[in-house]
Design a protein around this motif. Structure first.
Motif, PDB file in Angstrom:
ATOM      1  N   PHE A  11       0.884  -1.130   0.000  1.00 42.48           N
ATOM      2  CA  PHE A  11       0.000   0.000   0.000  1.00 42.48           C
ATOM      3  C   PHE A  11       0.940   1.201   0.000  1.00 42.48           C
ATOM      4  O   PHE A  11       1.517   1.534   0.995  1.00 42.48           O
ATOM      5  N   ALA A  12       1.069   1.889  -1.108  1.00 45.84           N
ATOM      6  CA  ALA A  12       1.984   3.016  -1.204  1.00 45.84           C
ATOM      7  C   ALA A  12       1.596   3.877  -2.373  1.00 45.84           C
ATOM      8  O   ALA A  12       0.941   3.421  -3.285  1.00 45.84           O
ATOM      9  N   THR A  13       2.020   5.092  -2.364  1.00 43.62           N
ATOM     10  CA  THR A  13       1.819   5.974  -3.508  1.00 43.62           C
ATOM     11  C   THR A  13       3.123   6.009  -4.261  1.00 43.62           C
ATOM     12  O   THR A  13       4.117   6.494  -3.746  1.00 43.62           O
ATOM     13  N   LEU A  14       3.126   5.458  -5.488  1.00 39.89           N
ATOM     14  CA  LEU A  14       4.359   5.332  -6.239  1.00 39.89           C
ATOM     15  C   LEU A  14       4.543   6.540  -7.123  1.00 39.89           C
ATOM     16  O   LEU A  14       3.693   6.878  -7.921  1.00 39.89           O
ATOM     17  N   LEU A  15       5.679   7.195  -6.980  1.00 38.97           N
ATOM     18  CA  LEU A  15       6.018   8.318  -7.839  1.00 38.97           C
ATOM     19  C   LEU A  15       7.215   7.935  -8.684  1.00 38.97           C
ATOM     20  O   LEU A  15       8.198   7.392  -8.184  1.00 38.97           O
ATOM     21  N   VAL A 185      12.939   6.204   0.363  1.00 38.75           N
ATOM     22  CA  VAL A 185      11.814   6.919  -0.211  1.00 38.75           C
ATOM     23  C   VAL A 185      12.119   8.409  -0.107  1.00 38.75           C
ATOM     24  O   VAL A 185      12.209   8.963   0.990  1.00 38.75           O
ATOM     25  N   LEU A 186      12.299   9.055  -1.247  1.00 39.41           N
ATOM     26  CA  LEU A 186      12.820  10.409  -1.269  1.00 39.41           C
ATOM     27  C   LEU A 186      11.792  11.448  -0.837  1.00 39.41           C
ATOM     28  O   LEU A 186      12.153  12.505  -0.335  1.00 39.41           O
ATOM     29  N   LEU A 187      10.516  11.158  -1.055  1.00 43.73           N
ATOM     30  CA  LEU A 187       9.477  12.120  -0.699  1.00 43.73           C
ATOM     31  C   LEU A 187       8.780  11.678   0.578  1.00 43.73           C
ATOM     32  O   LEU A 187       8.218  10.595   0.634  1.00 43.73           O
ATOM     33  N   ASN A 188       8.830  12.522   1.608  1.00 42.45           N
ATOM     34  CA  ASN A 188       8.140  12.218   2.862  1.00 42.45           C
ATOM     35  C   ASN A 188       6.723  12.765   2.765  1.00 42.45           C
ATOM     36  O   ASN A 188       6.491  13.959   2.929  1.00 42.45           O
ATOM     37  N   THR A 189       5.768  11.882   2.488  1.00 41.27           N
ATOM     38  CA  THR A 189       4.387  12.313   2.266  1.00 41.27           C
ATOM     39  C   THR A 189       3.559  12.308   3.535  1.00 41.27           C
ATOM     40  O   THR A 189       2.428  12.785   3.534  1.00 41.27           O
ATOM     41  N   TYR A 462      21.354   0.383 -18.349  1.00 40.73           N
ATOM     42  CA  TYR A 462      20.503   1.072 -17.369  1.00 40.73           C
ATOM     43  C   TYR A 462      19.974   2.361 -17.990  1.00 40.73           C
ATOM     44  O   TYR A 462      20.745   3.204 -18.458  1.00 40.73           O
ATOM     45  N   LEU A 463      18.653   2.504 -17.963  1.00 41.20           N
ATOM     46  CA  LEU A 463      18.021   3.663 -18.594  1.00 41.20           C
ATOM     47  C   LEU A 463      17.689   4.773 -17.600  1.00 41.20           C
ATOM     48  O   LEU A 463      17.173   5.826 -18.012  1.00 41.20           O
ATOM     49  N   ASN A 464      17.970   4.567 -16.332  1.00 38.50           N
ATOM     50  CA  ASN A 464      17.814   5.643 -15.353  1.00 38.50           C
ATOM     51  C   ASN A 464      18.690   5.351 -14.145  1.00 38.50           C
ATOM     52  O   ASN A 464      19.114   4.203 -13.922  1.00 38.50           O
ATOM     53  N   ASP A 465      18.990   6.385 -13.388  1.00 37.57           N
ATOM     54  CA  ASP A 465      19.717   6.214 -12.138  1.00 37.57           C
ATOM     55  C   ASP A 465      18.778   5.648 -11.074  1.00 37.57           C
ATOM     56  O   ASP A 465      17.594   5.992 -11.039  1.00 37.57           O
ATOM     57  N   VAL A 466      19.293   4.795 -10.225  1.00 37.78           N
ATOM     58  CA  VAL A 466      18.533   4.269  -9.082  1.00 37.78           C
ATOM     59  C   VAL A 466      19.324   4.644  -7.837  1.00 37.78           C
ATOM     60  O   VAL A 466      20.432   4.140  -7.626  1.00 37.78           O
ATOM     61  N   SER A 467      18.772   5.543  -7.034  1.00 34.63           N
ATOM     62  CA  SER A 467      19.532   6.091  -5.913  1.00 34.63           C
ATOM     63  C   SER A 467      19.690   5.101  -4.767  1.00 34.63           C
ATOM     64  O   SER A 467      20.728   5.071  -4.097  1.00 34.63           O
ATOM     65  N   SER A 513      11.738   2.193  -3.751  1.00 30.21           N
ATOM     66  CA  SER A 513      10.816   3.207  -4.254  1.00 30.21           C
ATOM     67  C   SER A 513      11.311   3.661  -5.617  1.00 30.21           C
ATOM     68  O   SER A 513      12.363   3.241  -6.086  1.00 30.21           O
ATOM     69  N   GLY A 514      10.530   4.547  -6.241  1.00 30.77           N
ATOM     70  CA  GLY A 514      10.914   5.021  -7.560  1.00 30.77           C
ATOM     71  C   GLY A 514      10.673   3.966  -8.615  1.00 30.77           C
ATOM     72  O   GLY A 514       9.752   3.151  -8.509  1.00 30.77           O
ATOM     73  N   HIS A 515      11.511   3.958  -9.637  1.00 33.08           N
ATOM     74  CA  HIS A 515      11.371   2.979 -10.696  1.00 33.08           C
ATOM     75  C   HIS A 515      12.752   2.613 -11.222  1.00 33.08           C
ATOM     76  O   HIS A 515      13.753   3.250 -10.890  1.00 33.08           O
ATOM     77  N   LYS A 516      12.775   1.586 -12.029  1.00 31.94           N
ATOM     78  CA  LYS A 516      14.024   1.150 -12.662  1.00 31.94           C
ATOM     79  C   LYS A 516      13.691   0.685 -14.066  1.00 31.94           C
ATOM     80  O   LYS A 516      12.811  -0.147 -14.256  1.00 31.94           O
ATOM     81  N   TRP A 517      14.397   1.252 -15.025  1.00 33.54           N
ATOM     82  CA  TRP A 517      14.236   0.872 -16.425  1.00 33.54           C
ATOM     83  C   TRP A 517      15.563   0.314 -16.942  1.00 33.54           C
ATOM     84  O   TRP A 517      16.621   0.897 -16.705  1.00 33.54           O
TER      85      TRP A 517
END
Length: 540
Positions: A11-15, A185-189, A462-467, A513-517
């Motif tokens: 249960f999470a809000t994925l950005l 998780v970079l955004l503290n919601t 890798y198509l994006n950075d994953v922190s 969190s985030g995404h990975k391409w």
């Protein structure tokens, strides 16, 4: 692909996040084919977020209309009660309704208020119903639902499993997850899980025999219930939670030996003796502490556990390469590849392992190519294949031939680097997305050989950075690779004479969190038969 590890595994809000912040990819167009599972694909999670905005606006308007209608209904019923019922209450309950009607018709105030109710409140209610708020809202929701429908309980279970996988791999506390405190998780919601959410996660973990996590989530649920039970309406209580805990412990102890022999990781290091008091150490913790640093032979009964323990440790940032191995590694700029292209723009290469050689090449793809590739893949992603011969993974995939992506001539660029012809798979991972340990080659004994031959090399882009998290691990070699946007990892998947190179066992750590391409190109032996010579000795 061969998979030697067959053990079980918001249960999470994925950005969708990039290193700069939120990635805006524009309106999401969904393919008409069977979509990827909602919980596993950033494409469909973003699509759902887009659609839910429409649903929310429709529901908010519907809520306001219902509140207005309810106010009209309440005004009508209250006036009836305070006039007709009150004004005829002296007649008693035994009086027939016909006599009541006669009294009302004779009484000027009662008659007036009745006429007024019909002309005003009742008429307003009728007009409001005639506006058909339900059908208008239903039409909006149906349009937002699209051809694929909204998520079902199975999608929610997929999301729960992703959360449990993250929790297991990174040793996260259930209480922290419930409070929205998730490392990486970079955004503290400030968004938390409710008691019902925690209970559903508990029950799912119990059903899947994830006993260590189930008990931890039941503890959190009980604590939440005792704290918030006056604020939340639940379908369970403290007594039923206690019963769930006792049942979970009984199931764990009853099936313990069988699960241990099968290599099941979601159990404790020994049976639980009492429901109260501290519980034993988890098998996961024991495995990582005692086995991750060992180099065992394949015939050792704890061999596979040690490899998996090393995979867990690597996902958490450890490295097991020897000092001698680390001293051999180097970085360089290479301009001596095929053709003249690399003389102008030398390759930036980092050697991450010497034998077998595995390299990470930086700035392989420009941002323009990456953006185009992700854009065309966005609406074409489908669920990763499943079955006895498929590697367990949670991601969405799409395949492209070279003619499908003329603006992204990746194959030619890889051929200039490796000298081998290749054929592109794009994959997208959401939270919890992972790939179990596997080999990319099947070896010469494959009962269903590919006409193109076995895979010779893997070129993983890798198509994006994953922190945080999402590393690619090589547990037998003791190291992991961090995804860096535009870079690629290159290795030979088998030896020159054909057998699978057992040292190249690898997997992908779950995302937090985030995404990975990623985009992957494999070369095949029959398409490159004259480009990679066999070894001079049979053991090569």
């Amino acid at each position: 692909m061969e998979n030697p590890f067959a053990s079980p595994w918001l249960f999470a809000t994925l950005l969708c996040l990039t290193s700069q912040g939120i990635a805006v990819l524009g309106p999401v167009s969904i393919a008409s084919s069977q979509p990827a599972p909602y919980a596993l694909s950033p494409t469909y999670l973003q699509y759902l977020s887009q659609q839910e905005r429409k649903v929310y606006n429709a529901m908010k308007k519907y809520e306001q209309e219902l509140e207005h209608r309810l106010a009209l209904v309440k005004k009508y019923t209250r006036d009836y009660e305070k006039s007709t019922i009150l004004g005829t209450s002296f007649l008693g309950e035994s009086v027939r309704n016909k006599e009541r009607d006669s009294i009302i018709s004779q009484h000027p105030i009662l008659a007036f208020r009745m006429l007024n109710r019909y002309a005003n409140e009742f008429n307003e209610i009728g007009k409001h119903i005639a506006e058909n708020a339900e059908q208008v809202s239903s039409a909006i929701v149906h349009e937002a639902e699209g051809v694929h429908g909204f998520p079902k309980f199975a999608d929610v279970e997929d999301a729960i499993i992703s959360v449990l996988r993250m929790q297991f791999m990174y040793d996260l506390r259930s209480s922290d997850i419930a409070e929205g405190k998730i490392p990486g998780v970079l955004l503290n919601t400030a968004v938390k899980l409710t008691t019902e959410h925690c209970y559903r996660i508990s029950k799912t973990a119990q059903k899947l025999k994830y006993y260590t996590l189930a008990l931890e989530w039941f503890d959190v649920t009980k604590s939440r219930f005792e704290r918030d039970f006056q604020e939340e309406h639940t379908a369970f209580n403290a007594s039923s939670i206690d019963q769930d805990i006792l049942e979970t412990i009984a199931e764990h102890n009853r099936e313990y030996q069988q699960l241990y022999d099968e290599g099941h990781e979601y159990i404790f290091a020994k049976r639980i003796r009492t429901a109260s008091g501290p519980r034993p150490m988890t098998l996961r913790t024991q495995m990582v502490n005692e086995l991750s640093g060992l180099h065992l032979d394949e015939d050792d009964p704890e061999y596979y556990q040690s490899i998996y323990a090393k995979h867990i440790a690597l996902c958490n940032g450890q490295n097991f390469q020897s000092r001698r191995e680390l001293a051999k590694l180097k970085c360089w700029q290479d301009s001596n590849r095929i053709g003249e292209y690399w003389r102008i723009r030398p390759l930036k290469i980092e050697q991450v392992n010497s034998n077998p050689e595995i390299i990470q090449i930086y700035d392989i793809l420009p941002d323009k190519w990456i953006s185009h590739l992700k854009a065309i893949a966005f609406s074409a992603l489908e669920r990763a294949p499943t079955g006895p011969n498929a590697t367990p993974r949670t991601a969405a995939y799409s395949w492209f031939k070279d003619q499908d992506i003329p603006q992204v001539p990746i194959s030619r660029r890889i051929e200039l680097i490796t000298g081998l012809n290749v054929a592109l798979q794009v994959a997208a991972y959401a939270f919890g997305g992972h790939v179990e340990l596997h080999f990319d080659s099947k070896g010469p004994d494959d009962p269903n050989p590919d006409p193109k031959g076995d895979r010779v090399t893997t070129f993983l882009i890798y198509l994006n950075d994953v922190s945080v998290a999402g590393l690619t691990t090589f547990p037998k070699l003791g190291f992991a690779v961090k995804p860096v946007k535009g870079s690629a990892v290159l290795w030979y998947t088998n030896t020159p004479n054909g057998p699978v190179d057992k040292w190249t066992l690898h997997g992908a750590c779950p995302l937090i969190s985030g995404h990975k391409w990623i985009a992957t190109k494999w070369t095949h032996s029959n398409e490159n038969i004259f480009k990679r010579p066999c070894g001079l000795v049979p053991s090569d």
